[in-house]
Design a protein around this motif. Structure first.
Motif, PDB file in Angstrom:
ATOM      1  N   ARG A  98       0.835  -1.191   0.000  1.00 42.57           N
ATOM      2  CA  ARG A  98       0.000   0.000   0.000  1.00 42.57           C
ATOM      3  C   ARG A  98       0.872   1.243   0.000  1.00 42.57           C
ATOM      4  NH1 ARG A  98      -5.022  -1.389   4.084  1.00 42.57           N
ATOM      5  NH2 ARG A  98      -5.116  -3.588   3.650  1.00 42.57           N
ATOM      6  N   ARG A 296      -8.968  -5.613  -1.403  1.00 43.09           N
ATOM      7  CA  ARG A 296      -9.230  -4.786  -0.221  1.00 43.09           C
ATOM      8  C   ARG A 296     -10.357  -3.809  -0.505  1.00 43.09           C
ATOM      9  NH1 ARG A 296      -3.904  -4.569  -1.432  1.00 43.09           N
ATOM     10  NH2 ARG A 296      -4.127  -2.447  -2.218  1.00 43.09           N
ATOM     11  N   LEU A 299     -11.562   2.037   2.479  1.00 47.75           N
ATOM     12  CA  LEU A 299     -11.554   2.217   3.928  1.00 47.75           C
ATOM     13  C   LEU A 299     -12.871   2.831   4.387  1.00 47.75           C
ATOM     14  CD1 LEU A 299     -10.005   2.183   6.642  1.00 47.75           C
ATOM     15  CD2 LEU A 299      -9.205   4.487   6.069  1.00 47.75           C
ATOM     16  N   GLY A 300     -13.596   2.097   5.240  1.00 43.06           N
ATOM     17  CA  GLY A 300     -14.796   2.649   5.863  1.00 43.06           C
ATOM     18  C   GLY A 300     -15.957   2.837   4.925  1.00 43.06           C
ATOM     19  N   LEU A 305     -15.271   0.416  10.622  1.00 43.03           N
ATOM     20  CA  LEU A 305     -14.037   0.699   9.897  1.00 43.03           C
ATOM     21  C   LEU A 305     -13.487  -0.592   9.305  1.00 43.03           C
ATOM     22  CD1 LEU A 305     -12.235   3.198   9.351  1.00 43.03           C
ATOM     23  CD2 LEU A 305     -10.761   2.390  11.189  1.00 43.03           C
ATOM     24  N   THR A 306     -13.220  -0.593   8.008  1.00 40.18           N
ATOM     25  CA  THR A 306     -12.835  -1.824   7.314  1.00 40.18           C
ATOM     26  C   THR A 306     -11.330  -1.978   7.166  1.00 40.18           C
ATOM     27  OG1 THR A 306     -13.103  -0.689   5.192  1.00 40.18           O
ATOM     28  CG2 THR A 306     -14.993  -1.931   6.028  1.00 40.18           C
ATOM     29  N   LYS A 307     -10.549  -1.239   7.912  1.00 44.79           N
ATOM     30  CA  LYS A 307      -9.100  -1.359   7.829  1.00 44.79           C
ATOM     31  C   LYS A 307      -8.673  -2.782   8.191  1.00 44.79           C
ATOM     32  CE  LYS A 307      -4.801   0.672   9.508  1.00 44.79           C
ATOM     33  NZ  LYS A 307      -4.186   1.670  10.409  1.00 44.79           N
ATOM     34  N   GLY A 308      -7.836  -3.389   7.359  1.00 46.64           N
ATOM     35  CA  GLY A 308      -7.370  -4.747   7.592  1.00 46.64           C
ATOM     36  C   GLY A 308      -8.268  -5.820   7.020  1.00 46.64           C
ATOM     37  N   SER A 310     -10.075  -7.990   4.101  1.00 45.15           N
ATOM     38  CA  SER A 310      -9.746  -8.362   2.724  1.00 45.15           C
ATOM     39  C   SER A 310     -10.461  -9.654   2.357  1.00 45.15           C
ATOM     40  CB  SER A 310      -8.230  -8.529   2.538  1.00 45.15           C
ATOM     41  OG  SER A 310      -7.750  -9.606   3.316  1.00 45.15           O
ATOM     42  N   LYS A 335     -14.402  -0.779  16.296  1.00 45.88           N
ATOM     43  CA  LYS A 335     -14.300  -0.442  14.875  1.00 45.88           C
ATOM     44  C   LYS A 335     -15.453   0.447  14.430  1.00 45.88           C
ATOM     45  CE  LYS A 335     -12.938  -3.826  12.121  1.00 45.88           C
ATOM     46  NZ  LYS A 335     -12.838  -5.185  11.535  1.00 45.88           N
ATOM     47  N   GLN A 344     -15.944   7.844   6.961  1.00 46.85           N
ATOM     48  CA  GLN A 344     -15.750   7.324   5.612  1.00 46.85           C
ATOM     49  C   GLN A 344     -17.052   6.779   5.029  1.00 46.85           C
ATOM     50  OE1 GLN A 344     -12.620   7.398   4.023  1.00 46.85           O
ATOM     51  NE2 GLN A 344     -12.005   8.593   5.787  1.00 46.85           N
TER      52      GLN A 344
END
Length: 522
Positions: A98, A296, A299-300, A305-308, A310, A335, A344
């Motif tokens: 990234r 991925r 984000l959000g 929060l969708t960080k991480g 996949s 999250k 987001q």
């Protein structure tokens, strides 16, 4: 000696916690408000990136063609896809997943020479680190956030007549006008103030409260995260040539062989169905039978929060191999709170709501610290030298933080266009311009009379904001930058109006003998 009542004690706490941390909080809220549109600021600050009408599948194929031609033997290919908020298509080869990489023209597939810039990400980083070393900055911002909660809760107790104060505004009444403005902006978006402050603390809960992780997981954050997600240990894939390896479901499969990569369009379509809007993908071992595609989400794209998060596909058959793991209720709660803070979700309507609420928060903080000096301006000299020095310093800091920071922010945008494109470390120089202008505003506020400093700094900030579209004469702009420049021009008009109000004579009986001291009345 008469004992203080609870309200009086809380009023003292509200005043001094608000003053001591008010300048820091204004800086945090202003840069955080700008960071709501960090991607859009990024786009404006990199005018070399063209707009296009390609969908993500077409853009992904352009990137894939480039990687196949330039990096056929790489162990991994990484593609950052254009999204609703950004037209950028980036590629990289190797283990970098990234950020960075080569920017491609989505239409021609050729690399673009894009200027180095700190971009809108600078405002985001400043928002939670104050441009200090990361952990020191996070602790400083956390301390300020705690003070903000103290000021908010004590303010709720002090001001009992919320709805009356919201509908009360007495213009041109000196101290009372500033108090009315402070109360109105505080009550108007009080739920936002509480939510954004508390969720900001929750984001870094492991930094502020690491005891549980140290006690239960020996400080191993990755093991704790896996436990919270109820996820199994990450698979380790070994790929010795001609050997055998563990399959995705624990079985075995034949030796690695050359194989064509599956079409990306169906993979992206399925990923969007399962995850929502897609931000990018990584291809491990392209051109082999054990290829894996990891997609991925943006984000959000949901409140959580969708960080991480996949989704993994077989790189040859296109079959889904791994869905995102479910989180325990505790991690999901964290999250969701982080998602509420990052804003987001909800599209541009939600972004604009956060932006306007952020501006209201800035107004509340600005009127609060100005009210402190307005209330004491005519009596602090009688309270001793120390008190006089404190109040005079507060007046100068008000100018430097409120007007000076606004000036530094717009100067940062001007630096993006005026600094030579080939300047080494150009992004760092943009940040240096921001900091130097802010420092100059403090020096200016110290040497000039306080009212003249307000007028001059607000006036210069207004001129720079309203003149920002003139930078398009340099020939580097895009059509979608029009709305960003329009917002900056409107902000410039508001600053110009404020500057004009400061120059008007006042009508307040208590202060009308001091013509020009309009800051008290207006």
């Amino acid at each position: 000696m008469k004992a203080r009542t609870l309200t009086q004690s809380l009023a003292w706490l509200h005043t001094w916690s608000g003053l001591i941390f008010g300048w820091v909080l204004f800086s945090i809220f202003l840069t955080g408000t700008l960071a709501v549109f960090d991607k859009e600021i990024d786009n404006w600050m990199r005018p070399e990136i063209p707009t296009h009408t390609l969908d993500q599948a077409q853009a992904a194929q352009v990137a894939l063609n480039y990687l196949q031609a330039r990096h056929p033997d790489a162990s991994a290919w990484n593609i950052g896809l254009p999204t609703e908020r950004s037209p950028t298509l980036t590629v990289s080869a190797g283990e970098q997943r990234r950020g960075g990489g080569t920017v491609l023209d989505p239409t021609t597939g050729e690399p673009l020479a894009v200027r180095e810039t700190a971009g809108g990400g600078f405002f985001f980083r400043f928002h939670f680190t104050l441009n200090l070393p990361r952990n020191i900055g996070i602790w400083a911002v956390g301390l300020a956030a705690m003070a903000m909660l103290v000021a908010l809760i004590s303010g709720i107790v002090i001001h009992k007549k919320f709805f009356k104060e919201f509908f009360t505004f007495r213009p041109a009444k000196g101290q009372r006008s500033w108090l009315d403005a402070h109360n109105a902006t505080a009550v108007l978006v009080l739920p936002f103030h509480l939510m954004i402050t508390y969720t900001g603390l929750v984001i870094f809960y492991l930094i502020y409260m690491p005891a549980a992780m140290e006690a239960l997981f020996d400080g191993d954050r990755e093991r704790m995260t896996r436990a919270l997600r109820e996820a199994p240990a990450t698979e380790q894939h070994g790929h010795p040539a001609g050997g055998r390896e563990a399959g995705p479901r624990g079985g075995t499969k034949t030796a690695v062989q050359p194989a064509d990569l599956t079409a990306l369009a169906p993979v992206l379509s399925e990923a969007e169905r399962l995850l929502g809007p897609v931000a990018g993908l990584s291809i491990q071992h392209p051109g082999r039978s054990d290829a894996r595609i990891e997609v991925r989400p943006v984000l959000g794209n949901r409140i959580e929060l969708t960080k991480g998060m996949s989704l993994q596909f077989d790189g040859v058959s296109g079959q889904v191999l791994r869905l995102p793991s479910d989180s325990r209720a505790t991690l999901l709660t964290q999250k969701v709170m982080a998602g509420l803070h990052f804003a987001q979700f909800g599209g541009y309507w939600m972004r604009w709501l956060y932006f306007l609420c952020g501006l209201a928060s800035c107004a509340m903080l600005a009127t609060g610290v100005v009210l402190f000096t307005v209330k004491r301006r005519r009596r602090h000299d009688a309270e001793g030298r120390v008190a006089a020095l404190l109040y005079h310093s507060a007046e100068r800091l008000n100018v430097a933080v409120i007007a000076g920071l606004s000036l530094a922010c717009v100067a940062y945008l001007w630096a993006n266009r005026l600094l030579p494109v080939s300047l080494p470390g150009r992004g760092g120089w943009e940040v240096q311009v921001f900091l130097l202008v802010w420092l100059a505003s403090l020096s200016h506020a110290i040497v000039r009379p306080w009212l003249a400093a307000w007028r001059e700094q607000l006036g210069l900030a207004a001129v720079l904001c309203m003149a920002l579209p003139l930078l398009n004469l340099l020939g580097e702009t895009r059509n979608e930058a029009f709305w960003l420049e329009s917002v900056v021009v409107i902000i410039g008009m508001l600053l110009a109006w404020t500057r004009w109000k400061l120059g008007r004579p006042i009508k307040d009986k208590a202060t009308r003998k001091a013509p020009g001291a309009a800051l008290e009345a207006n």
